[in-house]
Design a protein around this motif. Structure first.
Motif, PDB file in Angstrom:
ATOM      1  N   GLY A  74       0.808  -1.214   0.000  1.00 51.56           N
ATOM      2  CA  GLY A  74       0.000   0.000   0.000  1.00 51.56           C
ATOM      3  C   GLY A  74       0.837   1.258   0.000  1.00 51.56           C
ATOM      4  O   GLY A  74       0.335   2.347  -0.234  1.00 51.56           O
ATOM      5  N   GLY A  75       2.151   1.140   0.292  1.00 52.83           N
ATOM      6  CA  GLY A  75       3.061   2.259   0.165  1.00 52.83           C
ATOM      7  C   GLY A  75       2.645   3.491   0.943  1.00 52.83           C
ATOM      8  O   GLY A  75       2.652   3.509   2.174  1.00 52.83           O
ATOM      9  N   GLU A  76       2.283   4.538   0.209  1.00 61.67           N
ATOM     10  CA  GLU A  76       1.906   5.804   0.835  1.00 61.67           C
ATOM     11  C   GLU A  76       0.722   5.624   1.781  1.00 61.67           C
ATOM     12  O   GLU A  76       0.679   6.238   2.857  1.00 61.67           O
ATOM     13  CB  GLU A  76       1.557   6.839  -0.242  1.00 61.67           C
ATOM     14  N   TYR A  77      -0.249   4.811   1.387  1.00 60.84           N
ATOM     15  CA  TYR A  77      -1.395   4.573   2.261  1.00 60.84           C
ATOM     16  C   TYR A  77      -0.957   3.946   3.583  1.00 60.84           C
ATOM     17  O   TYR A  77      -1.427   4.337   4.652  1.00 60.84           O
ATOM     18  CB  TYR A  77      -2.425   3.666   1.583  1.00 60.84           C
ATOM     19  N   LEU A  94      -8.287   6.502   0.185  1.00 61.93           N
ATOM     20  CA  LEU A  94      -9.255   6.412  -0.907  1.00 61.93           C
ATOM     21  C   LEU A  94      -8.989   7.485  -1.963  1.00 61.93           C
ATOM     22  O   LEU A  94      -9.071   7.225  -3.169  1.00 61.93           O
ATOM     23  CB  LEU A  94     -10.679   6.553  -0.356  1.00 61.93           C
ATOM     24  N   ALA A  95      -8.664   8.710  -1.499  1.00 63.76           N
ATOM     25  CA  ALA A  95      -8.317   9.775  -2.443  1.00 63.76           C
ATOM     26  C   ALA A  95      -7.071   9.396  -3.236  1.00 63.76           C
ATOM     27  O   ALA A  95      -6.985   9.619  -4.447  1.00 63.76           O
ATOM     28  CB  ALA A  95      -8.097  11.086  -1.691  1.00 63.76           C
ATOM     29  N   LEU A  96      -6.099   8.810  -2.541  1.00 58.94           N
ATOM     30  CA  LEU A  96      -4.868   8.381  -3.203  1.00 58.94           C
ATOM     31  C   LEU A  96      -5.149   7.301  -4.241  1.00 58.94           C
ATOM     32  O   LEU A  96      -4.630   7.360  -5.370  1.00 58.94           O
ATOM     33  CB  LEU A  96      -3.888   7.860  -2.148  1.00 58.94           C
ATOM     34  N   PHE A  97      -5.982   6.329  -3.870  1.00 57.53           N
ATOM     35  CA  PHE A  97      -6.301   5.261  -4.827  1.00 57.53           C
ATOM     36  C   PHE A  97      -6.960   5.813  -6.087  1.00 57.53           C
ATOM     37  O   PHE A  97      -6.586   5.458  -7.207  1.00 57.53           O
ATOM     38  CB  PHE A  97      -7.221   4.217  -4.188  1.00 57.53           C
ATOM     39  N   PHE A  98      -7.948   6.698  -5.915  1.00 56.45           N
ATOM     40  CA  PHE A  98      -8.632   7.237  -7.090  1.00 56.45           C
ATOM     41  C   PHE A  98      -7.678   8.063  -7.950  1.00 56.45           C
ATOM     42  O   PHE A  98      -7.766   8.035  -9.185  1.00 56.45           O
ATOM     43  CB  PHE A  98      -9.841   8.070  -6.674  1.00 56.45           C
ATOM     44  N   SER A  99      -6.765   8.805  -7.311  1.00 61.31           N
ATOM     45  CA  SER A  99      -5.807   9.577  -8.103  1.00 61.31           C
ATOM     46  C   SER A  99      -4.897   8.638  -8.895  1.00 61.31           C
ATOM     47  O   SER A  99      -4.547   8.914 -10.045  1.00 61.31           O
ATOM     48  CB  SER A  99      -4.977  10.496  -7.202  1.00 61.31           C
ATOM     49  N   GLN A 100      -4.508   7.512  -8.280  1.00 54.65           N
ATOM     50  CA  GLN A 100      -3.662   6.546  -8.992  1.00 54.65           C
ATOM     51  C   GLN A 100      -4.427   5.849 -10.116  1.00 54.65           C
ATOM     52  O   GLN A 100      -3.891   5.640 -11.211  1.00 54.65           O
ATOM     53  CB  GLN A 100      -3.125   5.517  -7.994  1.00 54.65           C
ATOM     54  N   THR A 301      -2.737  -0.273  -3.410  1.00 58.29           N
ATOM     55  CA  THR A 301      -3.339   0.662  -2.456  1.00 58.29           C
ATOM     56  C   THR A 301      -4.738   0.210  -2.076  1.00 58.29           C
ATOM     57  O   THR A 301      -5.110   0.192  -0.900  1.00 58.29           O
ATOM     58  CB  THR A 301      -3.392   2.078  -3.055  1.00 58.29           C
ATOM     59  N   LEU A 302      -5.530  -0.176  -3.081  1.00 59.01           N
ATOM     60  CA  LEU A 302      -6.892  -0.641  -2.823  1.00 59.01           C
ATOM     61  C   LEU A 302      -6.884  -1.930  -2.011  1.00 59.01           C
ATOM     62  O   LEU A 302      -7.715  -2.108  -1.100  1.00 59.01           O
ATOM     63  CB  LEU A 302      -7.625  -0.852  -4.156  1.00 59.01           C
ATOM     64  N   GLN A 303      -5.956  -2.812  -2.303  1.00 55.69           N
ATOM     65  CA  GLN A 303      -5.865  -4.062  -1.544  1.00 55.69           C
ATOM     66  C   GLN A 303      -5.530  -3.786  -0.078  1.00 55.69           C
ATOM     67  O   GLN A 303      -6.117  -4.380   0.832  1.00 55.69           O
ATOM     68  CB  GLN A 303      -4.798  -4.968  -2.159  1.00 55.69           C
ATOM     69  N   ALA A 304      -4.601  -2.853   0.162  1.00 55.58           N
ATOM     70  CA  ALA A 304      -4.234  -2.508   1.535  1.00 55.58           C
ATOM     71  C   ALA A 304      -5.413  -1.880   2.276  1.00 55.58           C
ATOM     72  O   ALA A 304      -5.627  -2.155   3.466  1.00 55.58           O
ATOM     73  CB  ALA A 304      -3.042  -1.550   1.527  1.00 55.58           C
ATOM     74  N   PHE A 360      -5.864  15.653  -5.928  1.00 57.04           N
ATOM     75  CA  PHE A 360      -5.767  14.469  -5.076  1.00 57.04           C
ATOM     76  C   PHE A 360      -4.331  14.247  -4.596  1.00 57.04           C
ATOM     77  O   PHE A 360      -4.087  13.903  -3.441  1.00 57.04           O
ATOM     78  CB  PHE A 360      -6.275  13.230  -5.812  1.00 57.04           C
ATOM     79  N   PHE A 361      -3.368  14.460  -5.488  1.00 59.14           N
ATOM     80  CA  PHE A 361      -1.983  14.252  -5.096  1.00 59.14           C
ATOM     81  C   PHE A 361      -1.517  15.311  -4.107  1.00 59.14           C
ATOM     82  O   PHE A 361      -0.710  15.031  -3.221  1.00 59.14           O
ATOM     83  CB  PHE A 361      -1.072  14.230  -6.322  1.00 59.14           C
ATOM     84  N   MET A 362      -1.993  16.545  -4.256  1.00 59.12           N
ATOM     85  CA  MET A 362      -1.632  17.602  -3.300  1.00 59.12           C
ATOM     86  C   MET A 362      -2.065  17.221  -1.881  1.00 59.12           C
ATOM     87  O   MET A 362      -1.342  17.438  -0.907  1.00 59.12           O
ATOM     88  CB  MET A 362      -2.272  18.930  -3.701  1.00 59.12           C
ATOM     89  N   VAL A 363      -3.266  16.666  -1.764  1.00 60.33           N
ATOM     90  CA  VAL A 363      -3.756  16.234  -0.456  1.00 60.33           C
ATOM     91  C   VAL A 363      -2.843  15.150   0.124  1.00 60.33           C
ATOM     92  O   VAL A 363      -2.452  15.198   1.298  1.00 60.33           O
ATOM     93  CB  VAL A 363      -5.202  15.706  -0.565  1.00 60.33           C
ATOM     94  N   THR A 364      -2.486  14.181  -0.703  1.00 56.96           N
ATOM     95  CA  THR A 364      -1.651  13.076  -0.236  1.00 56.96           C
ATOM     96  C   THR A 364      -0.270  13.557   0.169  1.00 56.96           C
ATOM     97  O   THR A 364       0.250  13.193   1.235  1.00 56.96           O
ATOM     98  CB  THR A 364      -1.528  12.010  -1.343  1.00 56.96           C
ATOM     99  N   TYR A 365       0.341  14.384  -0.672  1.00 55.01           N
ATOM    100  CA  TYR A 365       1.695  14.865  -0.372  1.00 55.01           C
ATOM    101  C   TYR A 365       1.698  15.755   0.858  1.00 55.01           C
ATOM    102  O   TYR A 365       2.632  15.713   1.670  1.00 55.01           O
ATOM    103  CB  TYR A 365       2.263  15.625  -1.568  1.00 55.01           C
ATOM    104  N   GLY A 366       0.668  16.595   0.991  1.00 59.54           N
ATOM    105  CA  GLY A 366       0.562  17.431   2.185  1.00 59.54           C
ATOM    106  C   GLY A 366       0.478  16.581   3.442  1.00 59.54           C
ATOM    107  O   GLY A 366       1.103  16.894   4.464  1.00 59.54           O
ATOM    108  N   ALA A 367      -0.271  15.473   3.378  1.00 60.60           N
ATOM    109  CA  ALA A 367      -0.406  14.575   4.536  1.00 60.60           C
ATOM    110  C   ALA A 367       0.931  13.915   4.876  1.00 60.60           C
ATOM    111  O   ALA A 367       1.309  13.817   6.049  1.00 60.60           O
ATOM    112  CB  ALA A 367      -1.464  13.510   4.252  1.00 60.60           C
ATOM    113  N   LEU A 368       1.660  13.464   3.861  1.00 65.13           N
ATOM    114  CA  LEU A 368       2.956  12.823   4.111  1.00 65.13           C
ATOM    115  C   LEU A 368       3.952  13.793   4.740  1.00 65.13           C
ATOM    116  O   LEU A 368       4.686  13.446   5.670  1.00 65.13           O
ATOM    117  CB  LEU A 368       3.517  12.271   2.796  1.00 65.13           C
TER     118      LEU A 368
END
Length: 740
Positions: A74-77, A94-100, A301-304, A360-368
């Motif tokens: 799941g990496g980033e997730y 979920l946002a990360l998965f949809f962006s991917q 990501t979805l599997q995780a 979607f990626f901005m949200v993920t990167y901001g969280a990381l």
């Protein structure tokens, strides 16, 4: 054991090539020329710098987090969910998965643009305008079939092949020449930054190119050594990609005219050696490799997410979590990913899809970046990464991510945030057992609270503080009646602070400790339903006196020293009233205001008024009672109640008392109307208690002052004789409070 080793079969190279082939992908070939034509050389350089203010801190953050412990599937997730907790992690995941998944469609649509010469030939030869879907849909179907049949192993093998084509195409581009270059006067000193009003529009189109740096992280569950492969592969791809971007922009600005840059999306083909073949081939290679990278990462990501039971269906979670028996491939999650990608392929608008991906990626990167930042201040001793980022880089990445989201499209940003908030609320509703924040968030809050407390302690000694109530209440009857808790909550709602201590009678032992933990959990869960503003805790003590002695020495929960003690007893039985009286001297020794709540078996009549009774002996108590009534009446529970003041005095003092009260209310800006202030003449044949019983029988709450020497002489009798009243708060001020 052998099966586990077989599943974790990749080294650092797949991480690097997955990332670099996505970084140097579709956007580079299709949109960099358009960007240079519109914004000029320095405009695109600024986009590259701004984009990497997000991606470089994110690359460092991922590298830091990955070298602390194994990053599972799941990496980033996985990183986000284990740092922020499963509910927040699932929301961002979920946002990360949809962006991917949408990225797969983005790259397949871009792959179709490699066939632009064929589309143009058909149009000019047969006067037929073919939709791009005649290529993109079959390409998506073929890609789906391959990934479902062969899995990540095929994708990794293909990566090396397409990466070779990609670098060969770029080499031919840098070796190319044009007639425009011989007449161009372009130089770094003459380079332009134009059309600044379009900067963030074009940034949104370009930014998906930078997002490729985390593409390899999704392979974490298939890596032999994620702690080594993720930092090296991700960081190397990020910096190499940024350097190549700068050289590509310089080459485009010098070797092509503005008209060609804007009008021809394959303008790189006009510059490259053998460009008619090299650039479309490089575009096809880069886009198909990027699509392969995304279609490998998104299912994992979805599997995780499904393994963590994040989706609202047990059956769906089980089905998506299932891997193929022979190689562990997330076959079912891959099917869902391909279907989502196919839907967006039918849409076909590359610019619109790019903007959605950017959000979607901005949200993920901001969280990381936020996780990395918090770990610098609130990590546990077990957080010992071999690669360490800098806290200010992580903070910079987080802040820039949020700011850029709103600069790109404020409406999209607000919608994205609203959607994630709603998703989080649903996750909390669906997974009630997973409430709460993960340790990193809590530890950071503890550290912040500690620093604020220390600051307030230092600041409090340097200046005189305005009075506000910081009350502590001790009761062993928390489960029999909640009147004391309600009173404390009203006081703490806006202006004050409250600490409620549930007393457990006995000596400290393992049994009483366990009892305290259980009863505290019950009290906290009960308080969640009443808009609680009170800090709740338990105290174990064999006697009431020792409990009070311990409690009044506790520091204030807000960093402000406690200045008020509230006691409570049942007015009908007068149980524990004698204990309260016995401990008055103890509380008074600490300069505490002393309040006693006489609880009635009636419910609080919140629609009725709050009555304040001032007697000649209440010179110090009057202002405290008025201030407390104002604070209590500020709670929404009392929004329909008025404050009424009754002052008992001698006839010759009536005019002076009235004027004094009116002046105090006016100068103190108190919400008490003149008609609610009554001056009553003391009569020899009518006792104050009789007068109070008569006038305040239906009051919601009655405040009555008392003197310390009276409690010594009269004892419990001083609190008796108010049978007709409901709830009464007896008030004794340690010092006179100023009403300013």
């Amino acid at each position: 054991m052998q099966e586990g080793v077989e599943k974790r079969k990749f080294g650092t190279a797949p991480v690097f090539f997955t990332a670099i082939s996505t970084i140097l992908g579709a956007v580079l070939f299709l949109r960099f020329g358009f960007a240079v034509g519109n914004l000029g050389f320095w405009g695109v350089i600024l986009i590259i710098l701004l984009g990497h203010l997000v991606t470089i801190p994110t690359a460092f953050a991922i590298s830091e987090l990955a070298t602390n412990k194994r990053v599972e599937g799941g990496g980033e997730y996985f990183i986000i969910s284990r740092s922020f907790g499963l509910n927040i992690g699932a929301t961002i995941g979920l946002a990360l998965f949809f962006s991917q998944a949408i990225s797969v469609a983005f790259y397949v649509i871009a792959f179709t643009e490699a066939f632009e010469p064929i589309f143009n030939w058909v149009s000019s030869t047969y006067d037929l305008s073919l939709p791009r879907q005649v290529v993109s849909v079959p390409a998506m179907l073929i890609l789906s079939a391959l990934i479902l049949k062969k899995g990540a192993n095929l994708g990794v093998k293909a990566l090396y092949f397409v990466a070779a084509i990609l670098f060969a195409s770029l080499l031919l581009f840098f070796l190319g020449d044009t007639a425009h270059a011989s007449v161009s006067d372009f130089s770094l000193f003459k380079a332009e930054f134009r059309n600044s009003d379009q900067f963030y529009v074009i940034f949104a189109i370009i930014f998906p190119a930078f997002t490729g740096m985390t593409a390899g992280v999704g392979l974490s569950g298939d890596l032999k050594n994620p702690a080594k492969s993720i930092p090296w592969g991700t960081t190397a791809a990020t910096f190499i990609g940024m350097i190549i971007y700068v050289f590509v922009v310089y080459k485009l600005a010098q070797y092509a005219s503005v008209q060609d840059l804007i009008g021809n999306q394959l303008v790189m083909g006009q510059i490259a050696l053998g460009g008619a073949i090299a650039i479309p081939l490089g575009l096809a290679a880069s886009t198909i490799s990027s699509a392969l990278g995304s279609v490998m990462v998104a299912p994992r990501t979805l599997q995780a997410l499904s393994v963590d039971r994040s989706l609202p269906s047990k059956g769906l979670n089980r089905w998506l979590a299932k891997g193929r028996q022979k190689d562990g491939e997330p076959i079912n999650a891959s099917m869902v990913t391909c279907l989502i990608a196919l839907f967006f392929v039918f849409m076909g608008d590359i610019n619109a899809v790019a903007e959605v991906i950017s959000m979607f990626f901005m949200v993920t990167y901001g969280a990381l970046c936020l996780i990395s930042f918090l770990n610098h201040f609130g990590s546990s001793p077990s957080y010992r990464p071999s690669f360490k980022s800098k806290w200010y880089l992580s903070l910079l990445g987080f802040v820039v991510s949020i700011l850029v989201m709103f600069k790109i499209n404020t409406v999209y940003a607000l919608l994205a945030i609203m959607l994630m908030v709603l998703t989080y609320l649903y996750m909390n509703y669906y997974h009630k057992d997973r409430h709460g924040l993960a340790s990193i968030f809590l530890n950071s809050l503890y550290q912040l609270h500690r620093n604020v407390q220390v600051f307030l302690q230092k600041a409090g000694k340097k200046r005189v503080q305005e009075w506000r109530p910081s009350a502590i209440c001790i009761s062993k009857n928390s489960f029999e009646r909640d009147t004391a808790f309600k009173l404390l909550n009203w006081i703490a709602y806006k202006y004050g602070f409250g600490t409620y201590l549930h007393r457990i009678e006995g000596y400290y032992s393992k049994a009483t400790h366990n009892q305290a933990m259980q009863e505290l959990d019950l009290l906290v869960s009960r308080s969640e339903n009443v808009g609680n503003h009170v800090f709740v805790d338990t105290i174990i003590s064999p006697s009431y006196t020792s409990a009070i002695a311990q409690a009044i020495q506790l520091p204030g929960v807000a960093g402000m020293e406690n200045n008020m003690v509230i006691f409570e007893y049942d007015k009908e039985t007068a149980e524990n009233l004698d204990e309260i009286i016995e401990n008055y001297a103890l509380a008074n020794a600490g300069n505490f205001d002393f309040c006693v709540l006489a609880s009635s078996n009636r419910r609080f009549n919140l629609k009725s008024d709050i009555h304040i009774w001032i007697k000649p002996s209440d010179a110090d108590n009057a202002n405290l009672m008025i201030l407390l009534s104002f604070i209590i009446a500020g709670h929404p529970d009392w929004k329909k109640a008025d404050i009424k003041i009754f002052n008992i005095c001698k006839a010759e003092q009536a005019l002076e008392v009235r004027e004094s009260l009116d002046e105090m209310i006016a100068s103190g800006r108190l919400p008490i109307i003149s008609t609610n202030v009554e001056v009553l003449i003391a009569q020899d044949d009518v006792s104050p208690k009789d007068l109070i019983n008569e006038r305040s029988e239906h009051a919601g709450l009655t405040l009555i002052g008392f003197r310390g020497d009276s409690i010594k002489h009269e004892g419990a009798e001083m609190f008796m004789g108010y049978e007709r009243l409901g709830h009464i708060l007896f008030v004794n001020a340690n010092t006179k409070k100023e009403i300013e």
